[in-house]
Design a protein around this motif. Structure first.
Motif, PDB file in Angstrom:
ATOM      1  N   VAL A 241       5.640 -14.809  11.083  1.00 60.33           N
ATOM      2  CA  VAL A 241       4.463 -14.309  10.382  1.00 60.33           C
ATOM      3  C   VAL A 241       4.154 -12.890  10.828  1.00 60.33           C
ATOM      4  CG1 VAL A 241       2.031 -14.688   9.890  1.00 60.33           C
ATOM      5  CG2 VAL A 241       3.539 -16.652  10.249  1.00 60.33           C
ATOM      6  N   TRP A 242       4.089 -12.009   9.850  1.00 57.81           N
ATOM      7  CA  TRP A 242       3.680 -10.612  10.081  1.00 57.81           C
ATOM      8  C   TRP A 242       2.310 -10.462   9.434  1.00 57.81           C
ATOM      9  CZ3 TRP A 242       6.364  -6.209   6.867  1.00 57.81           C
ATOM     10  CH2 TRP A 242       5.736  -4.975   7.107  1.00 57.81           C
ATOM     11  N   LYS A 243       1.330 -10.181  10.280  1.00 61.44           N
ATOM     12  CA  LYS A 243      -0.037 -10.073   9.789  1.00 61.44           C
ATOM     13  C   LYS A 243      -0.381  -8.607   9.603  1.00 61.44           C
ATOM     14  CE  LYS A 243      -4.420 -11.266   9.284  1.00 61.44           C
ATOM     15  NZ  LYS A 243      -4.892  -9.925   8.918  1.00 61.44           N
ATOM     16  N   GLY A 244      -0.651  -8.211   8.380  1.00 58.40           N
ATOM     17  CA  GLY A 244      -1.102  -6.853   8.111  1.00 58.40           C
ATOM     18  C   GLY A 244      -2.604  -6.764   8.273  1.00 58.40           C
ATOM     19  N   GLY A 245      -3.087  -5.616   8.733  1.00 60.79           N
ATOM     20  CA  GLY A 245      -4.529  -5.429   8.852  1.00 60.79           C
ATOM     21  C   GLY A 245      -5.050  -5.884  10.188  1.00 60.79           C
ATOM     22  N   LYS A 246      -4.494  -5.330  11.257  1.00 60.16           N
ATOM     23  CA  LYS A 246      -4.931  -5.733  12.592  1.00 60.16           C
ATOM     24  C   LYS A 246      -6.076  -4.848  13.081  1.00 60.16           C
ATOM     25  CE  LYS A 246      -0.843  -8.018  14.239  1.00 60.16           C
ATOM     26  NZ  LYS A 246       0.424  -7.452  13.757  1.00 60.16           N
ATOM     27  N   ALA A 247      -6.222  -3.688  12.493  1.00 61.64           N
ATOM     28  CA  ALA A 247      -7.237  -2.750  12.942  1.00 61.64           C
ATOM     29  C   ALA A 247      -8.292  -2.612  11.856  1.00 61.64           C
ATOM     30  CB  ALA A 247      -6.590  -1.394  13.207  1.00 61.64           C
ATOM     31  N   GLU A 248      -9.414  -2.044  12.241  1.00 61.14           N
ATOM     32  CA  GLU A 248     -10.485  -1.835  11.268  1.00 61.14           C
ATOM     33  C   GLU A 248      -9.956  -1.082  10.053  1.00 61.14           C
ATOM     34  OE1 GLU A 248     -14.425   0.750  10.772  1.00 61.14           O
ATOM     35  OE2 GLU A 248     -13.882   0.356  12.852  1.00 61.14           O
ATOM     36  N   GLU A 249      -9.122  -0.071  10.350  1.00 66.29           N
ATOM     37  CA  GLU A 249      -8.543   0.720   9.279  1.00 66.29           C
ATOM     38  C   GLU A 249      -7.677  -0.159   8.377  1.00 66.29           C
ATOM     39  OE1 GLU A 249      -8.814   1.626  12.381  1.00 66.29           O
ATOM     40  OE2 GLU A 249      -9.401   3.740  12.498  1.00 66.29           O
ATOM     41  N   GLY A 250      -6.995  -1.111   8.986  1.00 62.96           N
ATOM     42  CA  GLY A 250      -6.165  -2.017   8.212  1.00 62.96           C
ATOM     43  C   GLY A 250      -7.013  -2.913   7.318  1.00 62.96           C
ATOM     44  N   TYR A 251      -8.144  -3.400   7.859  1.00 67.14           N
ATOM     45  CA  TYR A 251      -9.055  -4.212   7.031  1.00 67.14           C
ATOM     46  C   TYR A 251      -9.427  -3.447   5.768  1.00 67.14           C
ATOM     47  CZ  TYR A 251     -10.374  -7.026  11.203  1.00 67.14           C
ATOM     48  OH  TYR A 251     -10.415  -7.821  12.309  1.00 67.14           O
ATOM     49  N   ARG A 252      -9.803  -2.166   6.009  1.00 72.77           N
ATOM     50  CA  ARG A 252     -10.294  -1.347   4.899  1.00 72.77           C
ATOM     51  C   ARG A 252      -9.209  -1.237   3.829  1.00 72.77           C
ATOM     52  NH1 ARG A 252     -11.093   4.140   6.969  1.00 72.77           N
ATOM     53  NH2 ARG A 252     -12.533   3.158   8.431  1.00 72.77           N
ATOM     54  N   ALA A 253      -7.967  -0.992   4.286  1.00 74.06           N
ATOM     55  CA  ALA A 253      -6.873  -0.870   3.338  1.00 74.06           C
ATOM     56  C   ALA A 253      -6.652  -2.195   2.614  1.00 74.06           C
ATOM     57  CB  ALA A 253      -5.610  -0.438   4.065  1.00 74.06           C
ATOM     58  N   ILE A 254      -6.781  -3.298   3.342  1.00 75.60           N
ATOM     59  CA  ILE A 254      -6.548  -4.602   2.730  1.00 75.60           C
ATOM     60  C   ILE A 254      -7.531  -4.856   1.605  1.00 75.60           C
ATOM     61  CG2 ILE A 254      -6.941  -7.064   3.147  1.00 75.60           C
ATOM     62  CD1 ILE A 254      -5.396  -6.796   5.692  1.00 75.60           C
ATOM     63  N   SER A 255      -8.776  -4.560   1.858  1.00 75.16           N
ATOM     64  CA  SER A 255      -9.752  -4.885   0.818  1.00 75.16           C
ATOM     65  C   SER A 255      -9.442  -4.093  -0.440  1.00 75.16           C
ATOM     66  CB  SER A 255     -11.174  -4.681   1.333  1.00 75.16           C
ATOM     67  OG  SER A 255     -11.727  -3.512   0.829  1.00 75.16           O
ATOM     68  N   CYS A 256      -8.849  -2.909  -0.295  1.00 75.71           N
ATOM     69  CA  CYS A 256      -8.446  -2.128  -1.470  1.00 75.71           C
ATOM     70  C   CYS A 256      -7.078  -2.538  -1.996  1.00 75.71           C
ATOM     71  CB  CYS A 256      -8.398  -0.639  -1.147  1.00 75.71           C
ATOM     72  SG  CYS A 256      -9.966   0.016  -0.637  1.00 75.71           S
ATOM     73  N   HIS A 257      -6.290  -3.187  -1.153  1.00 75.97           N
ATOM     74  CA  HIS A 257      -4.919  -3.480  -1.572  1.00 75.97           C
ATOM     75  C   HIS A 257      -4.840  -4.790  -2.306  1.00 75.97           C
ATOM     76  CE1 HIS A 257      -0.609  -4.753  -0.431  1.00 75.97           C
ATOM     77  NE2 HIS A 257      -0.572  -4.038  -1.522  1.00 75.97           N
TER      78      HIS A 257
ATOM     79  N   THR B 327      -7.647   7.127  15.184  1.00 78.25           N
ATOM     80  CA  THR B 327      -8.553   6.507  14.211  1.00 78.25           C
ATOM     81  C   THR B 327      -8.394   7.152  12.844  1.00 78.25           C
ATOM     82  OG1 THR B 327     -10.259   8.059  14.903  1.00 78.25           O
ATOM     83  CG2 THR B 327     -10.354   5.864  15.863  1.00 78.25           C
ATOM     84  N   ALA B 328      -8.514   6.322  11.807  1.00 82.47           N
ATOM     85  CA  ALA B 328      -8.504   6.820  10.432  1.00 82.47           C
ATOM     86  C   ALA B 328      -9.928   6.669   9.906  1.00 82.47           C
ATOM     87  CB  ALA B 328      -7.516   6.019   9.587  1.00 82.47           C
ATOM     88  N   PRO B 329     -10.734   7.702  10.056  1.00 83.66           N
ATOM     89  CA  PRO B 329     -12.164   7.578   9.735  1.00 83.66           C
ATOM     90  C   PRO B 329     -12.409   7.626   8.225  1.00 83.66           C
ATOM     91  CG  PRO B 329     -11.675   9.828  10.294  1.00 83.66           C
ATOM     92  CD  PRO B 329     -10.384   9.066  10.450  1.00 83.66           C
ATOM     93  N   MET B 330     -13.608   7.250   7.812  1.00 88.39           N
ATOM     94  CA  MET B 330     -14.019   7.511   6.441  1.00 88.39           C
ATOM     95  C   MET B 330     -14.058   9.034   6.268  1.00 88.39           C
ATOM     96  SD  MET B 330     -14.401   4.577   4.997  1.00 88.39           S
ATOM     97  CE  MET B 330     -15.466   4.717   3.561  1.00 88.39           C
ATOM     98  N   LEU B 331     -13.769   9.500   5.061  1.00 92.31           N
ATOM     99  CA  LEU B 331     -13.699  10.944   4.819  1.00 92.31           C
ATOM    100  C   LEU B 331     -15.076  11.476   4.447  1.00 92.31           C
ATOM    101  CD1 LEU B 331     -10.354  10.731   2.822  1.00 92.31           C
ATOM    102  CD2 LEU B 331     -10.653  11.250   5.252  1.00 92.31           C
TER     103      LEU B 331
END
Lengths: 472, 472
Positions: A241-257, B327-331
């Motif tokens: 299992v490869w879990k994408g979205g381990k960091a806050e930044e990853g969460y943000r991308a996931i919600s858009c992805h 960190t990848a911050p909000m822009l």
């Protein structure tokens, strides 16, 4: 999940692509050109018809007009039209539909979410299998069902892959093919509004052609059911299992992805391990570990015999394997006696790690050293470095050197009762390294591009078989 | 260390190779074929003379017979003959000698240790610079002094490399050349019985052609002097230290490799950091970090703008950079306003990480997006993914696409005030990826083969400049 219908979608005899177009490079129809069964197009835009005709594909203006039963549909129409096509799929009795179209919950807009909800409602009421939306759907190479024009077909293997991301599904298939990894069935499922990761896991757990499963997951909808299914599956076959979205930044991308809700990485990690699954962190690790499972004999323990082609590499190969949690023990007395009878220690060393500098150019010597190690009771696995800048000085004079070496290593692997892997130190010969990797894997010998990746893959396989032994 | 004499050895006008032979492929004489000055051979075996003559090299039966002053000697004779040759070097007034011969303390034999002690004593009494034994000596590409036939010459760069291992010295030069890294001077010093790591560090610290230093060390002889010298050097230029032998297995290999006593990895790590040096763990990290130092503008902080060419990669690029401590911050609001005016969010997203799927094929769009990010005050560094499986679908139709893209990225890098790097997701197009890496670095744009390696390199450079700022 309607299992019988999903089986039809994964193993179709007849496929329809709805809405493929020039602007998309007819990527769906071209991907399906390798399909052994019948492919239809559904397209109402008259400007697209000549292009579809040139591809030699029969077009209809509606799914319902196709004069035979359709097992699998790919929907590539604008998002507002998707519900109507899905409704046609249901009326037509289709096995399942991949909704390639995006623009749903992952846009974080009211309109997108409403459309997704409507789609889910319609499918669930009709017990209809929607794959997606916002995904690439099914890859079944044996019968030529593809979701990318670069994918192989006609050959298949024992690896199932379940991916929330289309990119990762495609990359796993393409990079996997370079590494001797062939897929049984793979699916990219995007937002997963009807069928989610658990459904595909359940499906591949039962699939006789699938002996090992890899997953790329961003988030799961029914946590408890997923964990139960994962535990059940890992009793039958390895699951990585490869879990994408381990960091806050990853969460943000996931919600858009894919519009998924991701959960805390720490929770994920412990859950996955408790279920007996194997965690990997990226595509390279996924490829390395699957390759190790496919091509390594089960190691009986964590002791390695490490063979480097220079003193400098003997130090760093030892570091890499030790840091991965494996040990390079002192060898047995009889082994040392045998080495002492011929091994040149001036500019070399046979303690473990071995530095075989002066013997490395001789294929006979190299195999002799491997043979001795393979019978040493202190060693469970064998690792051999091939240093290309060094070996190239030989193959410059003996062009058949590489093929002879590869054949000898393949023969050794066949008779060696222990797990055996190669690490290719490419130096500047990066292109040549790719060719040698290919030659080796064709003989069933797995190779890795550096010590760290090899060590991690061996550790993973070693741990897996140890825990299998524990639970027996 | 006799500094003036060492200068002659590093920048010789006349070189002699003692004992090179057919059995060794005349590797030393062939390596020296690119030397701009005069090369002599010293060999007494009559069977070797025709081969040396065919190479066009003048041979003498003794160093002392060479009719001019010799600055640098490579000694490749059997170990028992080494003291006599060193004695000749001293009588001849040579600047320094590389003892390629092995079979000294690293064999862990009485004979080897005694020979090494005798050698050290002789050299120290005469204040003579011995490099080695058991090493590859000097690489000075500008004047064509090489220790491997695959190395480049005639061009040089600002990177000094000090390596206890010959393999790692050679690999750094070869792999470095593929990555736009050119060497000022490099040295492999093996057992380091007379000159040790500290001497070479002191030498390169003062060398005007060397702006950044990499080291591969197994153990140092004078710890306090080394740490003092390291602290002094890091005030002038970045020093990256790769310590071999972190595990028990590594220690064992070290004692056989260069006969060094290795110290605990924890102590090393803290010492190196306190001295302001940068620790790396393997050759790949060394290459990545040196490349980042050479080609990145100094980042002002740890915020990154991450641009992926698909949704799946937008998730994992964010994971990789966050896990590396960036960190990848909000822009900024104005950036989002600008993106909102043209960015297609159906199948894309511009929050940060960005998923530019639908814009990626357009070079104009890609540069427009980078331009906007480069002026956003929330972002210190920019990272762009190039997905080759995706882009290949364009270059299949537009063969000049890659060159146009690379030129646009090079121009962007030149005017962008922030650090800018590329990650190449090669997929199955591994050979093509190597070509694109080359084209990019030729335009001054550094690229990395995956997100994790890029993130680590950027973090290293970011931390370095932050700590420089702190100490100002």
């Amino acid at each position: 999940m309607n299992k019988g219908a999903l089986d039809r979608a994964f193993n179709p005899r007849c496929v329809a692509v709805v809405g493929d177009k020039m602007g998309n490079g007819y990527v769906w129809l071209r991907s399906m050109s390798t399909f052994r069964g019948k492919v239809y197009s559904v397209q109402i835009d008259p400007q697209e018809l000549p292009g579809i005709e040139r591809l030699g594909i029969e077009n209809y203006s509606s799914l319902l007009e196709i004069p035979e039963s359709v097992d699998y549909v790919v929907v590539a129409v604008p998002r507002s039209v998707v519900p109507r096509i899905v409704s046609d799929c249901i009326r037509k009795g289709v096995g399942g539909a991949t909704i390639f179209t995006s623009g749903f919950a992952e846009t974080n807009t009211r309109e997108g979410k409403d459309l997704e909800d409507a789609l889910a409602k319609m499918a669930k009421e009709a017990d209809f299998n929607i794959i997606g939306p916002n995904c690439m759907g099914i890859f079944n190479p044996k019968i030529g069902i593809r979701h990318d024009v670069n994918q192989y077909h006609g050959e298949a293997g024992p690896v199932g892959f379940i991916s929330q991301s289309g990119t990762h599904a495609i990359l796993f298939s393409l990079v996997g093919a370079c590494n001797g990894i062939r897929i049984s069935k793979s699916v990219s499922y995007g937002n997963g509004v009807v069928l989610d990761s658990t459904d595909y896991l359940e499906y591949l757990a039962q699939d006789q052609e699938t002996e090992i499963i890899g997953m790329y997951i961003e988030g799961v909808k029914e946590g408890t059911r997923f964990l139960h299914c994962l535990s059940e599956t890992t009793r039958k076959k390895p699951v990585l299992v490869w879990k994408g979205g381990k960091a806050e930044e990853g969460y943000r991308a996931i919600s858009c992805h894919t519009g998924s809700m991701a959960s805390s990485p720490t929770i994920w990690r412990s859950m996955i391990r408790q279920c007996g699954a194997i965690e990997v962190d990226n595509l390279d690790q996924m490829i390395d570990c699957v390759k190790a499972f496919l091509y390594l004999k089960a190691p009986l323990g964590s002791s390695v015999g490490l063979v480097a082609q220079s003193g400098g590499q003997s130090v760093v190969i030892a570091d890499a394997f030790a840091q991965a949690g494996l040990t390079a023990p002192m060898l047995s007395r009889s082994t040392y006696r045998e080495f002492a009878s011929f091994f040149n220690i001036i500019g070399g060393n046979y303690l473990n790690p071995l530095d075989i500098s002066w013997h490395a150019p001789s294929i006979d010597d190299s195999i002799r050293i491997l043979n001795i190690l393979s019978t040493d009771e202190n060693v469970d696995s064998l690792v051999l470095e091939l240093s290309l800048p060094f070996l190239s000085q030989i193959w410059d004079y003996y062009p058949s050197y590489v093929d002879t070496l590869v054949k000898a290593l393949g023969d050794f692997k066949d008779r060696c009762p222990k797990s055996f892997m190669i690490v290719i130190s490419s130096g500047q010969l990066e292109v040549e390294a790719l060719g040698i990797r290919k030659k080796l894997i064709d003989k069933g010998v797995p190779s890795f591009p550096n010590f760290e990746r090899a060590a991690k893959a061996l550790r993973t396989v070693t741990e897996y078989y140890r825990s299998c032994g524990d639970s027996d």
